[in-house]
Design an enzyme around this catalytic site. Sequence first.
Site, PDB file in Angstrom:
ATOM      1  N   ASN A 196       0.855  -1.192   0.000  1.00 52.53           N
ATOM      2  CA  ASN A 196       0.000   0.000   0.000  1.00 52.53           C
ATOM      3  C   ASN A 196       0.895   1.248   0.000  1.00 52.53           C
ATOM      4  OD1 ASN A 196      -1.438   2.267   1.108  1.00 52.53           O
ATOM      5  ND2 ASN A 196      -3.081   0.863   1.644  1.00 52.53           N
ATOM      6  N   HIS A 205       0.956   6.134   1.997  1.00 49.34           N
ATOM      7  CA  HIS A 205       1.786   7.003   2.840  1.00 49.34           C
ATOM      8  C   HIS A 205       2.809   7.798   2.031  1.00 49.34           C
ATOM      9  CE1 HIS A 205      -0.016   5.727   6.477  1.00 49.34           C
ATOM     10  NE2 HIS A 205       0.421   4.495   6.403  1.00 49.34           N
ATOM     11  N   ARG A 218      -7.242  12.784   0.487  1.00 47.01           N
ATOM     12  CA  ARG A 218      -6.207  13.282   1.411  1.00 47.01           C
ATOM     13  C   ARG A 218      -4.812  12.772   1.062  1.00 47.01           C
ATOM     14  NH1 ARG A 218      -7.433   9.943   6.911  1.00 47.01           N
ATOM     15  NH2 ARG A 218      -9.456  10.905   6.695  1.00 47.01           N
ATOM     16  N   HIS A 251      -3.777  -4.886   7.445  1.00 48.51           N
ATOM     17  CA  HIS A 251      -3.912  -3.754   8.371  1.00 48.51           C
ATOM     18  C   HIS A 251      -3.097  -3.991   9.631  1.00 48.51           C
ATOM     19  CE1 HIS A 251      -5.398  -0.150  10.265  1.00 48.51           C
ATOM     20  NE2 HIS A 251      -5.966   0.174   9.124  1.00 48.51           N
ATOM     21  N   THR A 280      -8.124   3.468   7.949  1.00 44.36           N
ATOM     22  CA  THR A 280      -9.354   2.682   7.972  1.00 44.36           C
ATOM     23  C   THR A 280      -9.461   1.993   9.331  1.00 44.36           C
ATOM     24  OG1 THR A 280      -8.901   2.248   5.653  1.00 44.36           O
ATOM     25  CG2 THR A 280     -10.671   0.988   6.652  1.00 44.36           C
ATOM     26  N   HIS A 330      -5.512   3.795  -2.047  1.00 47.26           N
ATOM     27  CA  HIS A 330      -6.860   4.111  -1.565  1.00 47.26           C
ATOM     28  C   HIS A 330      -7.241   5.506  -2.051  1.00 47.26           C
ATOM     29  CE1 HIS A 330      -9.631   4.291   2.282  1.00 47.26           C
ATOM     30  NE2 HIS A 330     -10.278   4.618   1.165  1.00 47.26           N
ATOM     31  N   GLU A 332     -11.095  -9.405   2.556  1.00 50.43           N
ATOM     32  CA  GLU A 332      -9.807  -9.112   3.186  1.00 50.43           C
ATOM     33  C   GLU A 332     -10.085  -9.024   4.677  1.00 50.43           C
ATOM     34  OE1 GLU A 332      -7.224  -6.103   1.510  1.00 50.43           O
ATOM     35  OE2 GLU A 332      -6.470  -5.592   3.516  1.00 50.43           O
ATOM     36  N   GLU A 363      -8.429   0.661  -3.422  1.00 46.53           N
ATOM     37  CA  GLU A 363      -9.263   0.681  -2.219  1.00 46.53           C
ATOM     38  C   GLU A 363     -10.225   1.834  -2.334  1.00 46.53           C
ATOM     39  OE1 GLU A 363      -7.813   0.977   1.873  1.00 46.53           O
ATOM     40  OE2 GLU A 363      -6.389  -0.574   1.293  1.00 46.53           O
ATOM     41  N   HIS A 382       1.972   0.684   6.176  1.00 43.33           N
ATOM     42  CA  HIS A 382       2.639   1.551   7.137  1.00 43.33           C
ATOM     43  C   HIS A 382       4.002   1.032   7.580  1.00 43.33           C
ATOM     44  CE1 HIS A 382       3.278   3.542  11.079  1.00 43.33           C
ATOM     45  NE2 HIS A 382       2.864   4.577  10.383  1.00 43.33           N
ATOM     46  N   ARG A 399      -9.483   8.091  -1.506  1.00 45.36           N
ATOM     47  CA  ARG A 399     -10.473   8.466  -0.502  1.00 45.36           C
ATOM     48  C   ARG A 399     -11.369   9.577  -1.022  1.00 45.36           C
ATOM     49  NH1 ARG A 399      -8.796   6.622   5.015  1.00 45.36           N
ATOM     50  NH2 ARG A 399     -10.620   7.760   5.678  1.00 45.36           N
TER      51      ARG A 399
HETATM   52  N1  PXP Z   1      -5.824  -3.194   3.967  1.00 44.26           N
HETATM   53  C1  PXP Z   1      -6.774  -2.222   4.041  1.00 44.26           C
HETATM   54  C2  PXP Z   1      -8.142  -2.529   3.590  1.00 44.26           C
HETATM   55  C3  PXP Z   1      -6.434  -0.933   4.503  1.00 44.26           C
HETATM   56  O1  PXP Z   1      -7.371   0.029   4.573  1.00 44.26           O
HETATM   57  C4  PXP Z   1      -5.116  -0.661   4.872  1.00 44.26           C
HETATM   58  C5  PXP Z   1      -4.730   0.712   5.334  1.00 44.26           C
HETATM   59  O2  PXP Z   1      -4.912   1.625   4.338  1.00 44.26           O
HETATM   60  C6  PXP Z   1      -4.173  -1.694   4.763  1.00 44.26           C
HETATM   61  C7  PXP Z   1      -4.560  -2.964   4.338  1.00 44.26           C
HETATM   62  C8  PXP Z   1      -2.738  -1.490   5.132  1.00 44.26           C
HETATM   63  O3  PXP Z   1      -2.642  -1.221   6.480  1.00 44.26           O
HETATM   64  P1  PXP Z   1      -1.239  -0.768   7.111  1.00 44.26           P
HETATM   65  O4  PXP Z   1      -0.908   0.536   6.472  1.00 44.26           O
HETATM   66  O5  PXP Z   1      -1.504  -0.690   8.556  1.00 44.26           O
HETATM   67  O6  PXP Z   1      -0.248  -1.837   6.722  1.00 44.26           O
END
Ligand code: PXP
Length: 238
Positions: free
Chosen positions: A6, A9, A48, A190, A100, A42, A150, A69, A213, A44
């Site tokens: 992802n 960030h 953002r 997540h 999220t 994502h 997921e 996403e 993250h 949004r």
């Molecule tokens: N999966 C989904 C559906 C998410 O919303 C997120 C965060 O945007 C992630 C995975 C990744 O989460 P993290 O950034 O905590 O690894």
Amino acid sequence: MLLGVNIDHVATLRNARGGCEPDPVAAAAVCEENGANSITAHLREDRRHIKDEDILALSQTLKTSLNLEMAINSEIREIALKVKPKSICLVPERRQEITTEGGLDAAGKFDEITEFVRPLVDTGILVSLFIDPDIKQVRAAVNTGAQFIELHTGAYSEAFGTGEEENEFQKLKMAAMLGQSLGLKVNAGHGLNYQNVCRMHEINGLVELNIGHSIISRAVFTGLGNAVKDMAGLVNGV
Ligand code: PXP
């Protein structure tokens, strides 16, 4: 297991200065070169971090595939139908949240989700519902038309190393088994990091982990390529 990275960030950092650096599209290419099997972004409602032009550029340049996403929002769905990412992950969205927070209420919003998902599935896009590891939610997801779920690993990740870890882990394991037995493909994500990700191998049949993250955080110290390589080693390994 496959690794989806992802890159939201990276866009957050770019937007902090309003310029074009660091470029999330260039970051995605580095992730791909170092073992990412797909890229998640994502879009949004409040834009953002990831912006419309990022999604367009990603869809044109990725060598792997784009996992978009998005919330249940018809404007974003129009964009998805134009861009046609390989997959979509539907998530709940609240304006004040930092990331999220909970999973989608597939049981409570069953009709809305089923209606929303139909044109996406008809176009050939794979649809995944981001849900908590809860039996009621898994059962509801099966009949919406989505092919994937997921599982939200946030509670497990927070409990990792505490007395609650096993309980949260078992919820994930049970939800994955139930989803698979009902014909769903199961991803997870997540809050996963370089320590807690290892237990995902104890859950049979998970297809992909989506992680952002912890990888982008490590990249500050090791560089993005190394951070992805390290995580890909943990995710792809047996
Ligand atoms: N999966 C989904 C559906 C998410 O919303 C997120 C965060 O945007 C992630 C995975 C990744 O989460 P993290 O950034 O905590 O690894």
